[in-house]
Design a protein around this motif. Structure first.
Motif, PDB file in Angstrom:
ATOM      1  N   GLU A  11      43.340  20.351   0.768  1.00 51.41           N
ATOM      2  CA  GLU A  11      42.646  19.277   1.485  1.00 51.41           C
ATOM      3  C   GLU A  11      42.514  18.028   0.616  1.00 51.41           C
ATOM      4  N   GLN A  12      42.189  18.218  -0.665  1.00 52.78           N
ATOM      5  CA  GLN A  12      42.049  17.080  -1.573  1.00 52.78           C
ATOM      6  C   GLN A  12      43.381  16.362  -1.778  1.00 52.78           C
ATOM      7  N   VAL A  13      44.447  17.129  -1.914  1.00 49.55           N
ATOM      8  CA  VAL A  13      45.769  16.521  -2.109  1.00 49.55           C
ATOM      9  C   VAL A  13      46.154  15.706  -0.889  1.00 49.55           C
ATOM     10  N   LEU A  14      45.962  16.268   0.293  1.00 48.70           N
ATOM     11  CA  LEU A  14      46.319  15.550   1.515  1.00 48.70           C
ATOM     12  C   LEU A  14      45.475  14.291   1.673  1.00 48.70           C
ATOM     13  N   GLU A  15      44.191  14.396   1.373  1.00 49.18           N
ATOM     14  CA  GLU A  15      43.313  13.229   1.459  1.00 49.18           C
ATOM     15  C   GLU A  15      43.747  12.142   0.473  1.00 49.18           C
ATOM     16  N   ALA A  16      44.042  12.541  -0.758  1.00 45.57           N
ATOM     17  CA  ALA A  16      44.465  11.580  -1.772  1.00 45.57           C
ATOM     18  C   ALA A  16      45.789  10.923  -1.381  1.00 45.57           C
ATOM     19  N   ARG A  17      46.702  11.692  -0.805  1.00 45.63           N
ATOM     20  CA  ARG A  17      47.973  11.113  -0.359  1.00 45.63           C
ATOM     21  C   ARG A  17      47.759  10.093   0.740  1.00 45.63           C
ATOM     22  N   LEU A  18      46.840  10.374   1.640  1.00 46.40           N
ATOM     23  CA  LEU A  18      46.535   9.405   2.701  1.00 46.40           C
ATOM     24  C   LEU A  18      45.901   8.145   2.122  1.00 46.40           C
ATOM     25  N   ARG A  19      45.012   8.319   1.165  1.00 45.71           N
ATOM     26  CA  ARG A  19      44.397   7.158   0.516  1.00 45.71           C
ATOM     27  C   ARG A  19      45.464   6.303  -0.159  1.00 45.71           C
ATOM     28  N   TYR A  20      46.388   6.955  -0.837  1.00 44.05           N
ATOM     29  CA  TYR A  20      47.471   6.244  -1.514  1.00 44.05           C
ATOM     30  C   TYR A  20      48.340   5.507  -0.485  1.00 44.05           C
ATOM     31  N   ALA A  21      48.684   6.190   0.602  1.00 44.09           N
ATOM     32  CA  ALA A  21      49.520   5.592   1.646  1.00 44.09           C
ATOM     33  C   ALA A  21      48.845   4.390   2.295  1.00 44.09           C
ATOM     34  N   SER A  22      47.514   4.392   2.312  1.00 43.28           N
ATOM     35  CA  SER A  22      46.793   3.273   2.922  1.00 43.28           C
ATOM     36  C   SER A  22      46.623   2.101   1.960  1.00 43.28           C
ATOM     37  N   GLY A  23      47.107   2.253   0.733  1.00 43.93           N
ATOM     38  CA  GLY A  23      47.104   1.135  -0.196  1.00 43.93           C
ATOM     39  C   GLY A  23      46.257   1.314  -1.444  1.00 43.93           C
ATOM     40  N   GLU A  24      45.495   2.380  -1.511  1.00 43.39           N
ATOM     41  CA  GLU A  24      44.676   2.621  -2.704  1.00 43.39           C
ATOM     42  C   GLU A  24      45.590   3.117  -3.828  1.00 43.39           C
ATOM     43  N   ARG A  25      45.513   2.486  -4.997  1.00 47.23           N
ATOM     44  CA  ARG A  25      46.455   2.811  -6.072  1.00 47.23           C
ATOM     45  C   ARG A  25      45.801   3.160  -7.403  1.00 47.23           C
ATOM     46  N   ASP A  26      44.503   3.275  -7.456  1.00 46.56           N
ATOM     47  CA  ASP A  26      43.797   3.507  -8.721  1.00 46.56           C
ATOM     48  C   ASP A  26      43.709   5.007  -9.018  1.00 46.56           C
ATOM     49  N   PHE A  27      44.702   5.519  -9.753  1.00 50.93           N
ATOM     50  CA  PHE A  27      44.729   6.947 -10.056  1.00 50.93           C
ATOM     51  C   PHE A  27      43.543   7.381 -10.902  1.00 50.93           C
ATOM     52  N   SER A  28      43.013   6.491 -11.711  1.00 51.69           N
ATOM     53  CA  SER A  28      41.819   6.834 -12.489  1.00 51.69           C
ATOM     54  C   SER A  28      40.641   7.087 -11.560  1.00 51.69           C
ATOM     55  N   ARG A  29      40.523   6.309 -10.522  1.00 55.61           N
ATOM     56  CA  ARG A  29      39.459   6.501  -9.522  1.00 55.61           C
ATOM     57  C   ARG A  29      39.656   7.836  -8.798  1.00 55.61           C
ATOM     58  N   PHE A  30      40.895   8.112  -8.390  1.00 52.55           N
ATOM     59  CA  PHE A  30      41.195   9.391  -7.738  1.00 52.55           C
ATOM     60  C   PHE A  30      40.773  10.548  -8.641  1.00 52.55           C
ATOM     61  N   ALA A  31      41.132  10.433  -9.914  1.00 50.13           N
ATOM     62  CA  ALA A  31      40.822  11.500 -10.870  1.00 50.13           C
ATOM     63  C   ALA A  31      39.318  11.740 -10.943  1.00 50.13           C
ATOM     64  N   ARG A  32      38.539  10.678 -11.017  1.00 47.29           N
ATOM     65  CA  ARG A  32      37.072  10.828 -11.032  1.00 47.29           C
ATOM     66  C   ARG A  32      36.578  11.444  -9.732  1.00 47.29           C
ATOM     67  N   ASP A  33      37.095  10.967  -8.608  1.00 45.74           N
ATOM     68  CA  ASP A  33      36.645  11.457  -7.300  1.00 45.74           C
ATOM     69  C   ASP A  33      36.907  12.947  -7.110  1.00 45.74           C
ATOM     70  N   TYR A  34      38.039  13.426  -7.629  1.00 48.25           N
ATOM     71  CA  TYR A  34      38.419  14.828  -7.416  1.00 48.25           C
ATOM     72  C   TYR A  34      38.187  15.719  -8.634  1.00 48.25           C
ATOM     73  N   GLY A  35      37.706  15.149  -9.724  1.00 45.44           N
ATOM     74  CA  GLY A  35      37.359  15.946 -10.894  1.00 45.44           C
ATOM     75  C   GLY A  35      38.532  16.563 -11.626  1.00 45.44           C
ATOM     76  N   VAL A  36      39.650  15.832 -11.642  1.00 42.01           N
ATOM     77  CA  VAL A  36      40.846  16.304 -12.350  1.00 42.01           C
ATOM     78  C   VAL A  36      41.363  15.183 -13.237  1.00 42.01           C
TER      79      VAL A  36
END
Length: 65
Positions: A11-36
Motif C-alpha cells: 500500500e505504501q509503495v503504491l501510494e508513493a508511486r501515485l504521489r510521484y506521478a502527481s508531481g511530488e519529487r522529494d524522496f527525502s520527504r517520502f523517506a520520512r513519511d514512510y520511515g525508510v
C-alpha cells in the motif's frame, strides 16, 4: 522504528508511486513519511524494487517534453 529498518508495505509503495506521478519529487520527504531510507523509497517508486506492482500511468502533460 529507525529510518531504513522498516520494510515498505504494498500500500505504501503504491501510494508513493501515485504521489510521484502527481508531481511530488522529494524522496527525502517520502523517506520520512514512510520511515525508510531515501534509497529504499526511491528504488520502490521508480520500479527498481517491487517490480511486481503496477506503475501509475504517465502524466499526459509530460509527453513530448
Amino acid at each position: 522504528m529507525e529510518s531504513g529498518r522498516r520494510k515498505l508495505t504494498v500500500e505504501q509503495v503504491l501510494e508513493a508511486r501515485l504521489r510521484y506521478a502527481s508531481g511530488e519529487r522529494d524522496f527525502s520527504r517520502f523517506a520520512r513519511d514512510y520511515g525508510v531510507s531515501r534509497e529504499a523509497i526511491k528504488a520502490a517508486v521508480l520500479g527498481m524494487t517491487f517490480k511486481e506492482l503496477p506503475m501509475p500511468p504517465k502524466r499526459p502533460g509530460l509527453l513530448g517534453r
